[in-house]
Design a protein around this motif. Structure first.
Motif, mmCIF file in Angstrom:
data_model
loop_
_atom_site.group_PDB
_atom_site.id
_atom_site.type_symbol
_atom_site.label_atom_id
_atom_site.label_comp_id
_atom_site.label_asym_id
_atom_site.label_seq_id
_atom_site.Cartn_x
_atom_site.Cartn_y
_atom_site.Cartn_z
ATOM 1 N N ARG A 162 0.846 -1.208 0.000
ATOM 2 C CA ARG A 162 0.000 0.000 0.000
ATOM 3 C C ARG A 162 0.879 1.255 0.000
ATOM 4 O O ARG A 162 0.721 2.137 -0.851
ATOM 5 C CB ARG A 162 -0.924 -0.008 1.235
ATOM 6 C CG ARG A 162 -1.743 1.261 1.414
ATOM 7 C CD ARG A 162 -2.584 1.217 2.679
ATOM 8 N NE ARG A 162 -1.809 1.297 3.893
ATOM 9 C CZ ARG A 162 -1.456 2.421 4.515
ATOM 10 N NH1 ARG A 162 -1.819 3.585 4.008
ATOM 11 N NH2 ARG A 162 -0.752 2.399 5.626
ATOM 12 N N GLY A 173 -0.165 13.660 7.810
ATOM 13 C CA GLY A 173 -0.600 12.494 8.588
ATOM 14 C C GLY A 173 0.435 11.392 8.425
ATOM 15 O O GLY A 173 0.119 10.243 8.182
ATOM 16 N N ASP A 200 2.538 9.858 10.454
ATOM 17 C CA ASP A 200 2.633 8.819 11.498
ATOM 18 C C ASP A 200 4.080 8.336 11.658
ATOM 19 O O ASP A 200 4.895 9.035 12.240
ATOM 20 C CB ASP A 200 1.652 7.675 11.177
ATOM 21 C CG ASP A 200 1.407 6.773 12.388
ATOM 22 O OD1 ASP A 200 1.977 7.071 13.457
ATOM 23 O OD2 ASP A 200 0.671 5.782 12.267
ATOM 24 N N HIS A 201 4.402 7.162 11.095
ATOM 25 C CA HIS A 201 5.726 6.539 11.232
ATOM 26 C C HIS A 201 6.811 7.199 10.383
ATOM 27 O O HIS A 201 7.994 6.935 10.576
ATOM 28 C CB HIS A 201 5.610 5.065 10.838
ATOM 29 C CG HIS A 201 4.557 4.866 9.780
ATOM 30 N ND1 HIS A 201 4.674 5.398 8.525
ATOM 31 C CD2 HIS A 201 3.327 4.274 9.833
ATOM 32 C CE1 HIS A 201 3.590 5.109 7.823
ATOM 33 N NE2 HIS A 201 2.741 4.429 8.591
ATOM 34 N N ASP A 212 2.110 15.989 10.939
ATOM 35 C CA ASP A 212 1.049 15.223 11.620
ATOM 36 C C ASP A 212 0.409 16.112 12.678
ATOM 37 O O ASP A 212 1.057 16.994 13.239
ATOM 38 C CB ASP A 212 1.629 13.962 12.276
ATOM 39 C CG ASP A 212 0.576 12.880 12.479
ATOM 40 O OD1 ASP A 212 0.600 11.873 11.733
ATOM 41 O OD2 ASP A 212 -0.284 13.050 13.376
ATOM 42 N N ILE A 213 -0.854 15.851 12.958
ATOM 43 C CA ILE A 213 -1.584 16.664 13.929
ATOM 44 C C ILE A 213 -1.183 16.297 15.368
ATOM 45 O O ILE A 213 -1.346 17.094 16.289
ATOM 46 C CB ILE A 213 -3.118 16.515 13.707
ATOM 47 C CG1 ILE A 213 -3.875 17.644 14.370
ATOM 48 C CG2 ILE A 213 -3.621 15.158 14.169
ATOM 49 C CD1 ILE A 213 -5.347 17.733 13.956
ATOM 50 N N ASN A 214 -0.661 15.098 15.544
ATOM 51 C CA ASN A 214 -0.355 14.621 16.901
ATOM 52 C C ASN A 214 1.143 14.509 17.176
ATOM 53 O O ASN A 214 1.923 14.156 16.289
ATOM 54 C CB ASN A 214 -1.029 13.265 17.133
ATOM 55 C CG ASN A 214 -2.541 13.403 17.194
ATOM 56 O OD1 ASN A 214 -3.065 14.206 17.967
ATOM 57 N ND2 ASN A 214 -3.247 12.650 16.349
ATOM 58 N N PRO A 250 2.850 10.573 16.948
ATOM 59 C CA PRO A 250 3.318 10.168 15.618
ATOM 60 C C PRO A 250 4.544 10.960 15.151
ATOM 61 O O PRO A 250 5.455 10.385 14.555
ATOM 62 C CB PRO A 250 2.112 10.456 14.710
ATOM 63 C CG PRO A 250 0.940 10.396 15.615
ATOM 64 C CD PRO A 250 1.405 10.855 16.959
ATOM 65 N N SER A 274 -2.564 20.645 11.779
ATOM 66 C CA SER A 274 -3.632 19.975 11.056
ATOM 67 C C SER A 274 -3.507 20.116 9.531
ATOM 68 O O SER A 274 -3.279 21.218 9.022
ATOM 69 C CB SER A 274 -4.977 20.543 11.503
ATOM 70 O OG SER A 274 -6.002 19.918 10.756
ATOM 71 N N GLY A 275 -3.667 19.026 8.853
ATOM 72 C CA GLY A 275 -3.770 19.002 7.394
ATOM 73 C C GLY A 275 -2.699 19.784 6.663
ATOM 74 O O GLY A 275 -1.503 19.712 6.996
ATOM 75 N N ALA A 299 -2.655 10.078 3.297
ATOM 76 C CA ALA A 299 -2.977 8.645 3.197
ATOM 77 C C ALA A 299 -3.376 8.063 4.542
ATOM 78 O O ALA A 299 -2.994 8.554 5.601
ATOM 79 C CB ALA A 299 -1.760 7.889 2.654
ATOM 80 N N GLY A 300 -4.168 6.984 4.454
ATOM 81 C CA GLY A 300 -4.504 6.219 5.656
ATOM 82 C C GLY A 300 -5.558 6.854 6.538
ATOM 83 O O GLY A 300 -5.642 6.550 7.723
ATOM 84 N N MET A 301 -6.368 7.760 5.969
ATOM 85 C CA MET A 301 -7.476 8.371 6.742
ATOM 86 C C MET A 301 -8.779 8.135 5.967
ATOM 87 O O MET A 301 -8.753 7.773 4.788
ATOM 88 C CB MET A 301 -7.255 9.871 6.907
ATOM 89 C CG MET A 301 -5.978 10.214 7.632
ATOM 90 S SD MET A 301 -5.758 11.989 7.642
ATOM 91 C CE MET A 301 -3.998 12.100 7.526
ATOM 92 N N LEU A 327 -12.560 12.725 6.292
ATOM 93 C CA LEU A 327 -11.483 13.527 6.894
ATOM 94 C C LEU A 327 -10.585 14.120 5.795
ATOM 95 O O LEU A 327 -10.214 15.302 5.845
ATOM 96 C CB LEU A 327 -10.670 12.673 7.882
ATOM 97 C CG LEU A 327 -9.465 13.349 8.554
ATOM 98 C CD1 LEU A 327 -9.867 14.637 9.267
ATOM 99 C CD2 LEU A 327 -8.799 12.389 9.557
#
Ligand SMILES: C[S@@+](CC[C@H](N)C(=O)[O-])C[C@H]1O[C@@H](n2cnc3c(N)ncnc32)[C@H](O)[C@@H]1O
Length: 229
Positions: free
Chosen positions: A6, A24, A26-27, A47-49, A52, A75-76, A91-93, A97
């Motif tokens: 993917r 977004g 993440d990793h 990333d928003i967080n 991650p 965000s975004g 990707a992955g959302m 969203l």
């Protein structure tokens, strides 16, 4: 580092360019792949967080790529300045969203050469938004990873909305026209799913009758698409 099919399919849709943003992240695997494979010179991993982003920073540093990948929190597309990158990935959302991220970041999105999105659920919501808001699908991909279909959509701003049959929100017109090797299997799976939905509508109410007709119509249209192939 070996990427899942993917993630590799998404990353390989990025054309060689100076800079890309992974929203977004993440990793941080996509940014690492884009730099390691010389697809981009610079990547913004956003990333928003905080969790991650810390994970991404750790992985990027472990690969010795922190000079080429900048991590940002927010965000975004709001973490980007206009024309700072050639393209971006979300990707992955879920489709909803991703739609909200594009809508909120419209001014940044308009200046991108393209945006690559991979909705994990409801790709039809994102396609409906694209066709009705002056955007254009320029390429799509479909892959099966761990027994699950993933749709990847490359989209750009075009000023012009496109009137299209609703069935193409669900099944990619691009993949059909290009006779993608997995498109037949994908449509058959959708027909099977809708047949199961039809069987499950057992109530004897007006509402259930309307719903049954809707699902029957959808199955009919999906079957019609098979005739394209
Ligand atoms: C399921 S992960 C997907 C990670 C990676 N893109 C992938 O496809 O494997 C979703 C990530 O999106 C982040 N996220 C959720 N909403 C976001 C937003 N509005 N802006 C930026 N990142 C967001 C989450 O923090 C999480 O790290």
């Amino acid at each position: 580092m070996e990427l899942s099919l993917r993630l590799k399919t998404i990353a390989n849709m990025v054309d060689k360019c100076y800079a890309c943003a992974d929203i977004g992240t993440d990793h941080g695997y996509i940014p690492i792949y884009l730099i390691s494979n010389d697809i981009c010179k610079k990547v913004i991993a956003s990333d928003i967080n905080k969790g991650p982003i810390n994970k991404a920073k750790f992985n990027i540093k472990s690969e010795g790529l922190d000079k080429f990948i900048e991590c940002r929190i927010g965000s975004g597309l709001t973490t980007l300045k206009s024309k700072e990158v050639n393209c971006a990935i979300v990707a992955g959302m879920g489709g909803n969203l991703i739609k909200d991220i594009v809508e909120e970041g419209k001014d940044i999105f308009k200046d991108l050469d393209y945006l690559i999105v991979q909705p994990v659920q409801n790709p039809e919501i994102f396609r409906e938004y694209v066709y009705n808001n002056g955007y254009k699908i320029i390429e799509e991909e479909l892959c099966v990873d761990e027994n699950k279909f993933y749709e990847i959509i490359k989209v750009k701003y075009s000023k012009k909305s496109t009137k299209i049959d609703n069935v193409f929100y669900e099944v990619s017109k691009y993949l059909l026209e290009n006779n993608h090797p997995l498109i037949k299997e994908y449509i058959l799976k959708k027909i099977e799913k809708n047949n199961r939905i039809l069987i499950a509508i057992t109530e004897d109410t007006k509402l259930a009758a309307v719903r049954r007709e809707e699902v029957k119509r959808k199955i009919f249209k999906l079957k019609e698409l098979l005739e394209w192939l």
